[in-house]
Design a protein around this motif. Structure first.
Motif, PDB file in Angstrom:
ATOM      1  N   ALA A 150       4.372  -3.730  26.130  1.00 23.64           N
ATOM      2  CA  ALA A 150       3.593  -2.521  25.860  1.00 23.64           C
ATOM      3  C   ALA A 150       2.143  -2.825  25.486  1.00 23.64           C
ATOM      4  N   CYS A 151       1.857  -4.060  25.115  1.00 31.15           N
ATOM      5  CA  CYS A 151       0.493  -4.442  24.759  1.00 31.15           C
ATOM      6  C   CYS A 151      -0.313  -4.682  26.035  1.00 31.15           C
ATOM      7  N   GLY A 152      -1.593  -4.401  25.958  1.00 26.84           N
ATOM      8  CA  GLY A 152      -2.477  -4.676  27.089  1.00 26.84           C
ATOM      9  C   GLY A 152      -3.139  -6.030  26.912  1.00 26.84           C
ATOM     10  N   ALA A 153      -3.565  -6.617  28.006  1.00 25.10           N
ATOM     11  CA  ALA A 153      -4.289  -7.886  27.951  1.00 25.10           C
ATOM     12  C   ALA A 153      -5.618  -7.653  27.236  1.00 25.10           C
ATOM     13  N   ALA A 154      -5.965  -8.554  26.342  1.00 22.91           N
ATOM     14  CA  ALA A 154      -7.199  -8.432  25.559  1.00 22.91           C
ATOM     15  C   ALA A 154      -8.413  -8.746  26.420  1.00 22.91           C
ATOM     16  N   GLU A 155      -9.531  -8.197  25.999  1.00 20.94           N
ATOM     17  CA  GLU A 155     -10.815  -8.574  26.572  1.00 20.94           C
ATOM     18  C   GLU A 155     -11.593  -9.228  25.452  1.00 20.94           C
ATOM     19  N   ALA A 156     -12.174 -10.380  25.741  1.00 26.68           N
ATOM     20  CA  ALA A 156     -12.942 -11.089  24.727  1.00 26.68           C
ATOM     21  C   ALA A 156     -14.124 -11.767  25.394  1.00 26.68           C
ATOM     22  N   PRO A 157     -15.298 -11.688  24.769  1.00 28.43           N
ATOM     23  CA  PRO A 157     -16.466 -12.352  25.336  1.00 28.43           C
ATOM     24  C   PRO A 157     -16.205 -13.851  25.502  1.00 28.43           C
ATOM     25  N   GLY A 158     -16.637 -14.395  26.610  1.00 31.54           N
ATOM     26  CA  GLY A 158     -16.489 -15.815  26.867  1.00 31.54           C
ATOM     27  C   GLY A 158     -15.190 -16.199  27.540  1.00 31.54           C
ATOM     28  N   TRP A 159     -14.347 -15.210  27.866  1.00 29.22           N
ATOM     29  CA  TRP A 159     -13.061 -15.466  28.502  1.00 29.22           C
ATOM     30  C   TRP A 159     -12.913 -14.603  29.751  1.00 29.22           C
ATOM     31  N   SER A 160     -12.357 -15.168  30.805  1.00 34.24           N
ATOM     32  CA  SER A 160     -12.052 -14.426  32.031  1.00 34.24           C
ATOM     33  C   SER A 160     -10.543 -14.319  32.169  1.00 34.24           C
ATOM     34  N   LEU A 161     -10.060 -13.114  32.393  1.00 37.22           N
ATOM     35  CA  LEU A 161      -8.635 -12.899  32.619  1.00 37.22           C
ATOM     36  C   LEU A 161      -8.305 -13.332  34.042  1.00 37.22           C
ATOM     37  N   LEU A 162      -7.376 -14.277  34.172  1.00 35.90           N
ATOM     38  CA  LEU A 162      -6.968 -14.773  35.488  1.00 35.90           C
ATOM     39  C   LEU A 162      -5.704 -14.096  35.990  1.00 35.90           C
TER      40      LEU A 162
END
Length: 181
Positions: A150-162
């Motif tokens: 149920a949690c969404g993938a986080a967004e964080a500066p300096g990281w790219s979601l692959l």
């Protein structure tokens, strides 16, 4: 390498070991990365993910787990399966370790599987920021996060979601740290 070996798990229901199917998926995503890499297993519990990394050729593994009873079980599993491995087990709260002894670790791969209620309340953005700011994960290194579906993938500066995949009630998000090596 240790196929069929049973790991001990801490008593009670506080530790939720990563399911074999989910571990397979994580290591499939990281197939070409783990051999020779330094691997960090946060919220380690029984240590199953870090032990899997060792069995797949990780150069060194560090586990961080705050519960001393879980650390004792983890060390027992390590002694049984890989007594000669280059490893470190830290009994510490994860964010405190990341902001202290873990700074500058330059890990190639980090994995975190906190209790699901922690991820629902706090998410991963703060942890990801600390991993990058402190050099805990090297530039171009990877971070795999396990959470409730149920949690969404986080967004964080300096990281790219692959990758962002769901396996039953479990979600796995794989990130790559930006920056020059």
């Amino acid at each position: 390498m240790w196929c069929g070996r049973k790991l001990k798990a801490p008593a009670g229901g506080a530790v939720r070991p990563t399911q074999e199917r989910v571990r397979e998926a994580i290591f499939s995503m990281l197939m070409g990365v783990v051999p020779g890499a330094s691997f960090l297993d946060l919220y380690a519990g029984s240590g199953s993910v870090g032990l899997e990394a060792l069995s797949r050729g990780a150069g060194r593994v560090t586990w961080v787990e705050k519960d001393a009873r879980n650390v004792a079980v983890l060390k027992g599993n390590l002694a049984l399966l890989a007594p000669e491995a280059r490893c470190e087990v830290a009994c510490a709260e994860v964010l405190r370790w990341v902001r202290g002894p873990g700074r500058g670790g330059g890990f190639g791969v980090a994995f975190a599987d906190p209790p699901y209620e922690v991820t629902r309340e706090q998410g991963f953005a703060g942890l990801m920021a600390a991993l990058a700011e402190g050099g805990v994960v090297a530039p171009q290194g990877f971070f795999a996060a396990e959470m409730a579906d149920a949690c969404g993938a986080a967004e964080a500066p300096g990281w790219s979601l692959l990758r962002d995949r769901t396996y039953g009630h479990t979600r796995v998000a794989l990130y790559r740290r930006e920056g020059q090596v």
